[in-house]
Design a protein around this motif. Structure first.
Motif, mmCIF file in Angstrom:
data_model
loop_
_atom_site.group_PDB
_atom_site.id
_atom_site.type_symbol
_atom_site.label_atom_id
_atom_site.label_comp_id
_atom_site.label_asym_id
_atom_site.label_seq_id
_atom_site.Cartn_x
_atom_site.Cartn_y
_atom_site.Cartn_z
ATOM 1 N N VAL A 110 -0.070 -6.175 1.610
ATOM 2 C CA VAL A 110 0.165 -4.964 2.399
ATOM 3 C C VAL A 110 1.669 -4.757 2.522
ATOM 4 C CG1 VAL A 110 0.023 -6.246 4.579
ATOM 5 C CG2 VAL A 110 -0.267 -3.773 4.589
ATOM 6 N N LEU A 111 2.085 -3.502 2.317
ATOM 7 C CA LEU A 111 3.495 -3.139 2.377
ATOM 8 C C LEU A 111 3.709 -2.097 3.466
ATOM 9 C CD1 LEU A 111 2.653 -3.499 -0.852
ATOM 10 C CD2 LEU A 111 5.072 -3.003 -1.170
ATOM 11 N N CYS A 112 4.915 -2.058 4.013
ATOM 12 C CA CYS A 112 5.253 -0.980 4.928
ATOM 13 C C CYS A 112 5.579 0.267 4.115
ATOM 14 C CB CYS A 112 6.431 -1.368 5.817
ATOM 15 S SG CYS A 112 8.051 -1.318 4.989
ATOM 16 N N ARG A 113 5.762 1.388 4.778
ATOM 17 C CA ARG A 113 5.989 2.637 4.056
ATOM 18 C C ARG A 113 7.340 2.684 3.351
ATOM 19 N NH1 ARG A 113 8.610 6.817 7.174
ATOM 20 N NH2 ARG A 113 9.366 6.073 9.185
ATOM 21 N N HIS A 114 8.222 1.718 3.667
ATOM 22 C CA HIS A 114 9.514 1.657 2.989
ATOM 23 C C HIS A 114 9.487 0.743 1.777
ATOM 24 C CE1 HIS A 114 10.619 2.602 7.287
ATOM 25 N NE2 HIS A 114 11.094 3.628 6.635
ATOM 26 N N PHE A 174 8.598 -2.677 1.847
ATOM 27 C CA PHE A 174 8.746 -4.096 2.123
ATOM 28 C C PHE A 174 7.372 -4.756 2.222
ATOM 29 C CE2 PHE A 174 12.752 -2.362 3.636
ATOM 30 C CZ PHE A 174 13.671 -3.295 3.176
ATOM 31 N N VAL A 175 7.265 -5.948 1.670
ATOM 32 C CA VAL A 175 6.015 -6.693 1.729
ATOM 33 C C VAL A 175 5.864 -7.306 3.120
ATOM 34 C CG1 VAL A 175 4.674 -8.585 0.758
ATOM 35 C CG2 VAL A 175 6.141 -7.208 -0.722
ATOM 36 N N GLU A 228 0.177 0.603 -4.946
ATOM 37 C CA GLU A 228 -0.158 0.915 -6.337
ATOM 38 C C GLU A 228 1.077 0.837 -7.226
ATOM 39 O OE1 GLU A 228 -3.228 1.306 -7.458
ATOM 40 O OE2 GLU A 228 -3.813 0.851 -5.403
ATOM 41 N N TRP A 229 2.197 1.313 -6.708
ATOM 42 C CA TRP A 229 3.438 1.245 -7.486
ATOM 43 C C TRP A 229 3.848 -0.203 -7.716
ATOM 44 C CZ3 TRP A 229 5.208 5.236 -10.045
ATOM 45 C CH2 TRP A 229 4.889 6.521 -9.588
ATOM 46 N N GLN A 230 3.688 -1.031 -6.681
ATOM 47 C CA GLN A 230 4.080 -2.422 -6.821
ATOM 48 C C GLN A 230 3.186 -3.160 -7.802
ATOM 49 O OE1 GLN A 230 6.778 -3.297 -5.945
ATOM 50 N NE2 GLN A 230 7.417 -2.151 -4.147
ATOM 51 N N PHE A 231 1.883 -2.931 -7.739
ATOM 52 C CA PHE A 231 0.985 -3.618 -8.663
ATOM 53 C C PHE A 231 1.167 -3.128 -10.090
ATOM 54 C CE2 PHE A 231 -1.538 -4.815 -4.861
ATOM 55 C CZ PHE A 231 -1.575 -6.178 -5.106
ATOM 56 N N TRP A 288 4.769 -14.547 -6.199
ATOM 57 C CA TRP A 288 5.441 -14.834 -4.928
ATOM 58 C C TRP A 288 6.959 -14.714 -5.074
ATOM 59 C CZ3 TRP A 288 2.483 -15.263 -0.685
ATOM 60 C CH2 TRP A 288 1.139 -15.586 -0.850
ATOM 61 N N ILE A 289 7.472 -15.271 -6.171
ATOM 62 C CA ILE A 289 8.912 -15.208 -6.410
ATOM 63 C C ILE A 289 9.357 -13.763 -6.596
ATOM 64 C CG2 ILE A 289 10.762 -15.900 -7.979
ATOM 65 C CD1 ILE A 289 9.161 -18.404 -8.606
ATOM 66 N N TYR A 290 8.523 -13.005 -7.294
ATOM 67 C CA TYR A 290 8.861 -11.603 -7.535
ATOM 68 C C TYR A 290 8.974 -10.829 -6.235
ATOM 69 C CZ TYR A 290 8.166 -6.679 -8.549
ATOM 70 O OH TYR A 290 8.288 -5.320 -8.576
ATOM 71 N N PHE A 291 8.007 -11.000 -5.335
ATOM 72 C CA PHE A 291 8.036 -10.255 -4.090
ATOM 73 C C PHE A 291 9.224 -10.662 -3.219
ATOM 74 C CE2 PHE A 291 3.412 -9.071 -4.543
ATOM 75 C CZ PHE A 291 3.651 -7.694 -4.523
ATOM 76 N N ALA A 292 9.552 -11.932 -3.224
ATOM 77 C CA ALA A 292 10.723 -12.378 -2.475
ATOM 78 C C ALA A 292 11.990 -11.733 -3.033
ATOM 79 C CB ALA A 292 10.827 -13.902 -2.530
#
Length: 279
Positions: free
Chosen positions: A32-36, A38-39, A135-138, A148-152
């Motif tokens: 889940v991400l915020c509207r900006h 951020f994970v 959707e953009w992130q996936f 995990w490393i990617y999201f960090a």
């Protein structure tokens, strides 16, 4: 009466979502991400598909963190709203005024009654938000193993860096929309339309759809006629290719093209007679 989304969408069935390749201990992540961008939270989906327990756990954590008047977008937000209501989380979600939503991309695949209740376009206060950040992130995660490393990395080096541009672009878009306010108000005044009328129209449409037992025959006929016209254009193109001067197709292909074209022409003509359409 037409089925609600949670009754007819196959991806809401536990039996289907639980079928994954058994050779993997971890089959994916629920994020889940915020509207900006951020994970906020991530959960491993271990030896299962996208079961209801994952979004329920996520929703519970978000309610504990952010509290009242929280809006959460989910591609099956309509169905998950019902799941929440019938779960131990239901009273807590109701007390904190949780609103489940469906993003503007996924929402257009849901039925009209569902859209009026859950589609971001019709929810006051969302403004420019489309609720499709995940959707953009996936999309960017395709082929990536070190998630995990990617999201960090994303939060540290991209989300913060892009936040200013995100806010500026949203501000510019909001200003452009506000600049049309006077012309919109003038057009509404000329047409005799008020804001209260616009709000009541949505409620009227919901009430109408709740009493609708089946699709209107007139609308069904119109859609079938439109589809026939699409088929006619397709068969006409194949007919022209088969009988064109430079055509190299054999006799059977020409015969089939001729028969198919004539069949669609007859169907169009019959439908036009039934609908009293004059061309």
């Amino acid at each position: 009466m037409s089925l609600c989304c949670e009754q007819r969408w196959k991806n809401l069935t536990e039996e289907l979502t639980a079928k994954m390749w058994g050779i993997f201990d971890e089959t994916g992540i629920f994020v889940v991400l915020c509207r900006h961008g951020f994970v906020l939270l991530m959960a491993d989906m271990v030896q299962s598909g996208e079961l209801a327990k994952y979004p329920l756990a996520i929703v519970n954590a978000l309610l504990d963190t952010f509290g009242v008047d929280l809006g959460i977008g989910y591609d099956i937000g309509c169905g998950h709203s019902t799941t929440i209501q019938h779960s131990p989380l239901g009273p807590k979600a109701a007390w904190l005024n949780l609103k489940m939503l469906v993003g503007t991309f996924h929402g257009h695949a849901h039925n009209r009654k569902c859209q009026l209740d859950y589609l971001a376009t019709y929810i006051l206060g969302l403004r420019l938000e489309d609720i499709e950040g995940a959707e953009w992130q996936f999309f960017r995660l395709n082929g990536l193993e070190a998630i995990w490393i990617y999201f960090a990395h994303l939060d540290t080096f991209e989300a913060y860096a892009n936040l200013s541009m995100f806010l500026v672009n949203n501000y510019k878009q909001a200003i452009e929309i506000l600049d049309t306010e006077e012309s919109l108000k003038y057009a509404m005044e000329q047409a005799g339309v008020t804001e209260d009328m616009l709000k009541s129209r949505i409620q009227e449409e919901k009430a109408y759809l709740n009493t609708l037992l089946k699709e209107l025959q007139e609308e069904t006929d119109q859609m079938e006629y439109y589809q026939l016209l699409v088929n006619l254009a397709d068969q006409k193109e194949k007919f022209d290719e088969a009988f064109g001067e430079s055509s190299t197709v054999n006799g059977n292909t020409r015969r089939h093209a001729h028969e198919n074209y004539n069949k669609v022409v007859k169907a169009v003509q019959a439908t036009e007679c039934c609908l009293s359409i004059e061309v």
